[in-house]
Design an enzyme around this catalytic site. Structure first.
Site, PDB file in Angstrom:
ATOM      1  N   TYR A 145       3.654   7.457   1.701  1.00 39.40           N
ATOM      2  CA  TYR A 145       3.176   6.121   1.262  1.00 39.40           C
ATOM      3  C   TYR A 145       4.834   5.465   1.541  1.00 39.40           C
ATOM      4  O   TYR A 145       4.768   4.369   2.655  1.00 39.40           O
ATOM      5  CB  TYR A 145       2.628   5.430  -0.014  1.00 39.40           C
ATOM      6  CG  TYR A 145       2.537   3.980   0.516  1.00 39.40           C
ATOM      7  CD1 TYR A 145       1.158   3.015   0.904  1.00 39.40           C
ATOM      8  CD2 TYR A 145       3.291   3.477  -0.497  1.00 39.40           C
ATOM      9  CE1 TYR A 145       1.217   1.863   0.398  1.00 39.40           C
ATOM     10  CE2 TYR A 145       3.154   2.078  -0.579  1.00 39.40           C
ATOM     11  CZ  TYR A 145       2.786   0.867   0.328  1.00 39.40           C
ATOM     12  OH  TYR A 145       2.676   0.175  -0.489  1.00 39.40           O
ATOM     13  N   LYS A 149       6.166   3.531   4.744  1.00 39.40           N
ATOM     14  CA  LYS A 149       6.986   1.354   4.901  1.00 39.40           C
ATOM     15  C   LYS A 149       7.433   1.529   4.824  1.00 39.40           C
ATOM     16  O   LYS A 149       8.116   0.038   5.763  1.00 39.40           O
ATOM     17  CB  LYS A 149       6.491   1.746   3.101  1.00 39.40           C
ATOM     18  CG  LYS A 149       4.390   1.110   2.802  1.00 39.40           C
ATOM     19  CD  LYS A 149       3.834   0.087   3.805  1.00 39.40           C
ATOM     20  CE  LYS A 149       2.174  -0.401   3.497  1.00 39.40           C
ATOM     21  NZ  LYS A 149       1.396  -1.403   4.268  1.00 39.40           N
TER      22      LYS A 149
END
Length: 243
Positions: A145, A149
């Site tokens: 994740y 990002k």
């Protein structure tokens, strides 16, 4: 004149809260997500000021179909994507298929949305990509994740330069927000915010100038300082965060 805004990832969490804020400000909304049922529920709450248009950021065909329908109604003032998936844990423990899906939704999905949404904007309209403070630097339990990002941050920086001045590209980097995604965390989340507070911060921030909107600053400013340190110092500090 009423603003016309497309919100991707509007079915719940920050997206749904942001839709509520903008409707109260008099905007005309197009709400998108994969879940038609959740969008329908939100549409009933918001009334005629919101139209629903289910689509998927990982499916360029569905995005293109949505764009054709949106374009028939005129130019957009803003287009924002908040679509994301998340799964906490260590990188080496991550299922490869899930890791690929996280990258597909969070990073490739942002790219797909940007390509489709930018031509729909009026001159000077806003294209808003949502990353996270998790993308500032590699942190324990950040998993794929955080890497995805970080890619969104890089993508927004590039688009900011390439699309100016025709498109006003903005980057949103929230801290911890109490949503379906963060419910998976089994650690203490500092300065946890509610979705309505995050939505209010985004709405107010996008009405101002600048490129990046990050909040809460009690969390984001120390992380920015950590990112600015040389690796020998920052990695020593982040090691202390391992559980």
């Amino acid at each position: 004149m009423r603003e016309r805004i497309w919100i991707m990832g509007a079915s719940e969490g920050i997206g749904a809260a942001l839709a509520d804020v903008w409707v109260k400000q008099g905007a005309q909304l197009i709400l998108s997500a994969r879940s038609a049922d959740k969008l329908s529920g939100l549409r009933q709450k918001l009334g005629d000021a919101a139209a629903i248009l289910p689509c998927d950021v990982t499916d360029p065909g569905s995005l293109a179909a949505a764009a054709r329908e949106i374009g028939e109604g005129g130019a957009l003032d803003r287009a924002i994507t908040l679509a994301a998936i998340y799964d906490p844990g260590q990188v080496m423990d991550t299922d490869p298929d899930l890791a690929a899906k996280i990258v597909e939704v969070n990073l490739t999905g942002s790219y797909n949305f940007a390509r489709i949404a930018a031509p729909l904007l009026r001159p000077g309209g806003q294209l808003v990509l949502t990353a996270s403070v998790a993308g500032y630097l590699g942190l324990p339990q950040g998993q794929i994740y955080s890497a995805s990002k970080a890619g969104v941050i890089n993508l927004a920086e590039t688009l900011r330069v390439e699309l100016a001045p025709a498109v006003d590209v903005r980057l949103v980097c929230p801290g911890f927000v109490d949503t379906r995604l963060t419910e998976k965390n089994d650690f203490r989340m500092p300065f946890l915010m509610q979705p309505d507070a995050a939505a209010d911060a985004i709405s107010r921030g996008l009405d101002k100038g600048g490129f990046e909107l990050h909040f809460p600053r009690r969390l984001t400013l120390p992380l920015k300082a950590l990112r600015a340190m040389p690796y020998w110092m920052s990695l020593r500090l982040t090691r202390r965060l391992r559980q």
